[in-house]
Scaffold this active site. Structure first.
Site, PDB file in Angstrom:
ATOM      1  CD1 TRP B 324      -3.007   1.422   0.950  1.00  0.00           C
ATOM      2  CD2 TRP B 324      -1.402   2.390   2.168  1.00  0.00           C
ATOM      3  NE1 TRP B 324      -3.475   2.658   1.343  1.00  0.00           N
ATOM      4  CE2 TRP B 324      -2.504   3.273   2.106  1.00  0.00           C
ATOM      5  CE3 TRP B 324      -0.279   2.784   2.894  1.00  0.00           C
ATOM      6  CZ2 TRP B 324      -2.516   4.515   2.721  1.00  0.00           C
ATOM      7  CZ3 TRP B 324      -0.274   4.029   3.507  1.00  0.00           C
ATOM      8  CH2 TRP B 324      -1.384   4.881   3.408  1.00  0.00           C
ATOM      9  CG  HIS B 325       3.425   2.162   3.261  1.00  0.00           C
ATOM     10  ND1 HIS B 325       2.780   1.126   3.891  1.00  0.00           N
ATOM     11  CD2 HIS B 325       3.422   3.197   4.142  1.00  0.00           C
ATOM     12  CE1 HIS B 325       2.410   1.514   5.102  1.00  0.00           C
ATOM     13  NE2 HIS B 325       2.790   2.767   5.284  1.00  0.00           N
ATOM     14  N   GLY B 326       3.774   1.772  -1.373  1.00  0.00           N
ATOM     15  CA  GLY B 326       4.375   2.192  -2.630  1.00  0.00           C
ATOM     16  C   GLY B 326       4.725   1.041  -3.538  1.00  0.00           C
ATOM     17  CG  PHE B 487       3.231   6.416   1.193  1.00  0.00           C
ATOM     18  CD1 PHE B 487       3.582   6.738   2.480  1.00  0.00           C
ATOM     19  CD2 PHE B 487       4.195   5.940   0.349  1.00  0.00           C
ATOM     20  CE1 PHE B 487       4.897   6.582   2.911  1.00  0.00           C
ATOM     21  CE2 PHE B 487       5.514   5.783   0.765  1.00  0.00           C
ATOM     22  CZ  PHE B 487       5.857   6.107   2.057  1.00  0.00           C
TER      23      PHE B 487
END
Lengths: 318, 487
Positions: B324-326, B487
């Site tokens: 999800w963060h990247g 993000f």
């Protein structure tokens, strides 16, 4: 809501009061900082000099006025500032003269990459040194080019704003240094010193120093310097300092520079001296980089200037 | 428009005055918040507005349809529309190039060449946050845990609510949306507490995070030439940088919301005082971890079922959380590392052990507790190296070099070179003060609440000192972005 707003207003008033007092206090301390070149220049008062050198780091770090004084028997000062453009040179000179300082001759160093468009040198990062002098109209006009007049006045009334905005310059370390009253390396001569490292190979890529158009701002401030010197009966001389292997690498990038300077000098009845190509300085070990001499190079170059001054080569009529 | 910018310092008071003094009826206030939120979001790039409007329209419509539809198959299709729209946008803007690169590499591995072209895609700010927020709305309606709203302005304002739009907290519809349906009255105590929270949030971001960030950037950039203590210092400073940055933003967001009479969920609860990694994940980015727990972990079976199933669920959650963060393998690695940390605590039944604040009602932790916190912090910091590094190779190289501790004599030299003299010591001094304050405020809703009942002289003195630290440390020519904006 009333209680909240009352508390908020109370805090804002307290903050402003403390801020004003703190701001003036910090301002007083920072003005004592003799280790900062511009601040040092700005605090010179009622001094008289036979000559002054004005320009960027190619003056500040390359012209050892102590050697010149020794050899010529005159009293000179190095007003060069690293990263200075002609606008900053003008502001420095305005303040210098307004503080009762006198000088007979000024040698203004002009580079091809100072007179042509140069984004790096056109950023007004040093303007905050001159906010206190904006009561002088020429300085105010120069500052107002890059800052809204109300903000200029606010900066003058509330010095704290300046120290907040430029907190990367006015750091805690600077505050401690100012409080300690440490003397800078300028003493009375202004020379900032040159490093001892030397080049091991010639840099062949000059693209970052190549610009195509003469900058309007630079032209304007060059004329302002010329006019300022004329109105103060100061003999102004234009020159360009040495560049390593100038004719081999840079002369073709700026084919019109020398004729531009000679024409300008002729029009204003000034002397322009081209010192960019110096065979005696053609060795790599005398240079820190392609445009800055190191400690050894500065010794030779300063003697060269002293000789030129003594032989009036920098002052010869056209 | 960053929270720590002059633009926002002008924007917020204007909206505040209009909200409480001009547009007093609730519906007008909601409309004002919607317009203000779109102005706020559009200040980054007006094109981003089209995405949030599309997401809002789709989920508003899906919500209404779900409420009226009883047939399971059609309800599933409606929910799928919401999923496809929201996750599709997220996948395209955030992961398209990552997947293309992955496909190309896979084909190459099997000796097949594949012509690929990556797109030059701008990642819309906050897309990871508001898509999850609107998804939670659709999912809760599908599960019949929440009724959809008919009020389109309220819903759009809920999706785009400017304090939490670009970096959370990720709010649940059943928590935030009803607040748009009820009249808000100004509460002096709440607003004052909100101002304290904003002040501390700014301190965490501008003073702590940005100060640490200067050294962190330099150290991580040169990590291949460095060894030992300076690299450990870089990793530790990054741990404080990301905490100060992200929790600072959350504090500012929550504080601002309180000025308008809204209550947002707490997003950070002093995670570096955790006694094990499980507790850390109950205190770090709470809105995201609870989102994954409620909408992914529990539907997968959670901690029920066989051990292998539980392990599978834990891995899925942490890896997806990392992803999800990247769009980089480093984030997936970061998630996987935390899964490896978490699993032992789960297997020995200690993942729900520490539910209260450490050393509650005591001034200091015990030596044992201190040891636990230091070990947890160390484990978390090692994982942060992967989070911060440009690639997995860089992360391993960083950690390998960091363990070259026999070169301690160069530590001081490196420290002075990178820290440029006193600034290093100033950063350390500020960190110590910061940790001390966070410790004092660990039982409070937010740190500066510890001053609530202190004498006015002390309170105002501390506020002034904190303010001056913010003013004299911030970068006002080019304010630093918040890390989580990427993000």
């Amino acid at each position: 809501m009333r209680l909240f707003l009352r508390k908020l207003i109370k805090f804002i008033i307290l903050f402003l009061l403390v801020g004003v007092v703190f701001g003036y206090g910090v301002d007083f301390v920072f003005k004592r900082d003799h280790t900062d070149k511009i601040a040092w220049i700005n605090q010179l008062e009622n001094q008289n000099y036979d000559y002054a050198f004005l320009g960027s780091s190619r003056v500040a770090n390359m012209t050892d006025t102590r050697i010149l004084d020794d050899l010529t028997g005159k009293k000179g000062i190095n007003l060069g500032v690293g990263g200075a453009d002609l606008r900053l040179n003008y502001l420095n000179l305005e303040v210098f003269l307004s503080q009762g300082n006198g000088v007979n001759s000024i040698y203004l160093q002009v580079d091809p990459f100072a007179i042509y468009t140069n984004d790096q040198y056109n950023v007004p990062v040093y303007d905050h040194y001159f906010y206190d002098y904006q009561s002088a109209e020429p300085i105010y006009q120069a500052l107002a080019e890059h800052r809204q007049p109300p903000l200029l006045k606010l900066n003058r009334l509330f010095p704290l704003i300046r120290y907040i905005e430029y907190n990367k310059v006015y750091k805690l370390t600077s505050l401690i240094r100012s409080l300690s009253g440490a003397e800078g390396q300028y003493s009375t001569a202004g020379f900032e010193g040159a490093g001892s490292s030397s080049l091991t190979q010639v840099q062949t890529n000059w693209e970052e120093l190549v610009y195509r158009e003469v900058s309007e701002q630079n032209e304007k401030y060059l004329m302002k310097i010329i006019n300022l010197c004329q109105s103060n009966n100061i003999r102004l001389h234009l020159y360009s300092a040495p560049i390593l292997r100038y004719e081999e690498f840079l002369s073709t990038k700026y084919p019109n520079f020398i004729s531009l300077m000679e024409n300008l000098a002729g029009k204003e009845n000034l002397i322009y001296t081209n010192l960019m190509q110096q065979d005696s300085l053609n060795q790599l070990q005398l240079w820190k980089d392609m445009i800055h001499l190191n400690h050894e190079g500065v010794k030779i170059y300063s003697q060269l200037i002293a000789t030129a001054l003594l032989e009036h080569k920098l002052t010869a009529s056209p | 428009m960053l929270f720590n910018s002059l633009d926002f310092a002008v924007f917020l008071p204007i909206v505040f005055v209009l909200y409480w003094f001009v547009f007093k009826p609730r519906k007008q206030q909601n409309m004002l918040l919607l317009v203000a939120s779109y102005v706020f979001y559009g200040s980054w790039d007006p094109r981003f507005l089209s995405l949030i409007v599309i997401s809002s329209i789709i989920d508003y419509w899906v919500g209404l349809k779900l409420a009226r539809e009883e047939k399971a198959a059609i309800r599933k299709r409606l929910l799928a529309i919401s999923f496809v729209a929201n996750l599709g946008m997220l996948a395209f803007f955030k992961y398209f190039n990552f997947f293309i690169e992955g496909f190309t590499d896979t084909f190459s591995f099997f000796g097949l060449s594949m012509a690929s072209s990556q797109l030059n895609i701008i990642l819309p700010v906050g897309i990871s946050f508001y898509t999850f927020q609107t998804l939670s709305y659709s999912i809760d309606i599908y599960r019949k845990k929440f009724e959809p709203t008919q009020d389109v302005i309220s819903f759009f304002a809920f999706v785009s609510f400017f304090p939490q739009l670009v970096a959370g907290p990720i709010e649940r519809a059943n928590r935030l949306l009803p607040q748009f349906h009820h009249d808000r009255s100004f509460n002096q105590a709440n607003a004052t507490s909100g101002m304290r929270q904003i002040l501390w949030g700014l301190f965490k971001k501008v003073v702590i995070a940005d100060s640490c960030g200067v050294l962190v950037d330099a150290i991580f950039q040169d990590h291949q030439q460095l060894t030992g203590g300076i690299l450990i210092l870089g990793a530790v400073l990054f741990a404080f940088q990301i905490y100060g940055d992200f929790s600072g933003y959350s504090d500012i967001a929550i504080g601002i919301a309180r000025l308008f009479g809204f209550d947002l969920m707490r997003n950070f609860a002093n995670p570096y005082f955790s006694r094990n990694v499980a507790e850390f994940w109950r205190r770090w980015h709470i809105s995201l971890s609870t989102w994954f727990r409620d909408y992914l972990y529990i539907p997968l079976g959670g901690s029920k079922g066989s051990v292998s199933r539980q392990l599978r669920n834990v891995f899925i959650i942490f890896i997806i959380s990392g992803f999800w963060h990247g769009a980089n393998w480093t984030f997936i690695a970061w998630g996987a590392i935390h899964a490896l940390y978490f699993i032992p605590t789960m297997l020995i039944g200690r993942n729900r052990k520490y539910l209260s604040v450490v050393a509650e009602s005591r001034a200091f932790p015990s030596l044992y507790e201190l040891g636990q916190m230091l070990i947890t912090f160390t484990l978390v910091t090692v994982a942060w190296v992967f989070f911060r590094s440009a690639s997995i190779n860089d992360a391993f190289s960083f950690l390998n070099n960091a363990l070259q501790l026999h070169q301690l004599d160069s530590f001081t030299t490196d420290l002075l070179n990178y820290g440029k003299g006193y600034n290093v010591f100033l950063t350390f001094a500020l960190l110590i003060v910061f940790i001390w304050f966070e410790w004092l405020g660990r039982s409070q809703e937010h740190t500066l609440e510890v001053l609530k009942h202190k004498p006015a002289v002390l309170r105002y003195s501390i506020y002034l000192v904190v303010w001056f630290c913010i003013l004299f440390t911030g970068n006002y020519h080019s304010p630093q972005d918040f890390i989580y904006f990427q993000f």
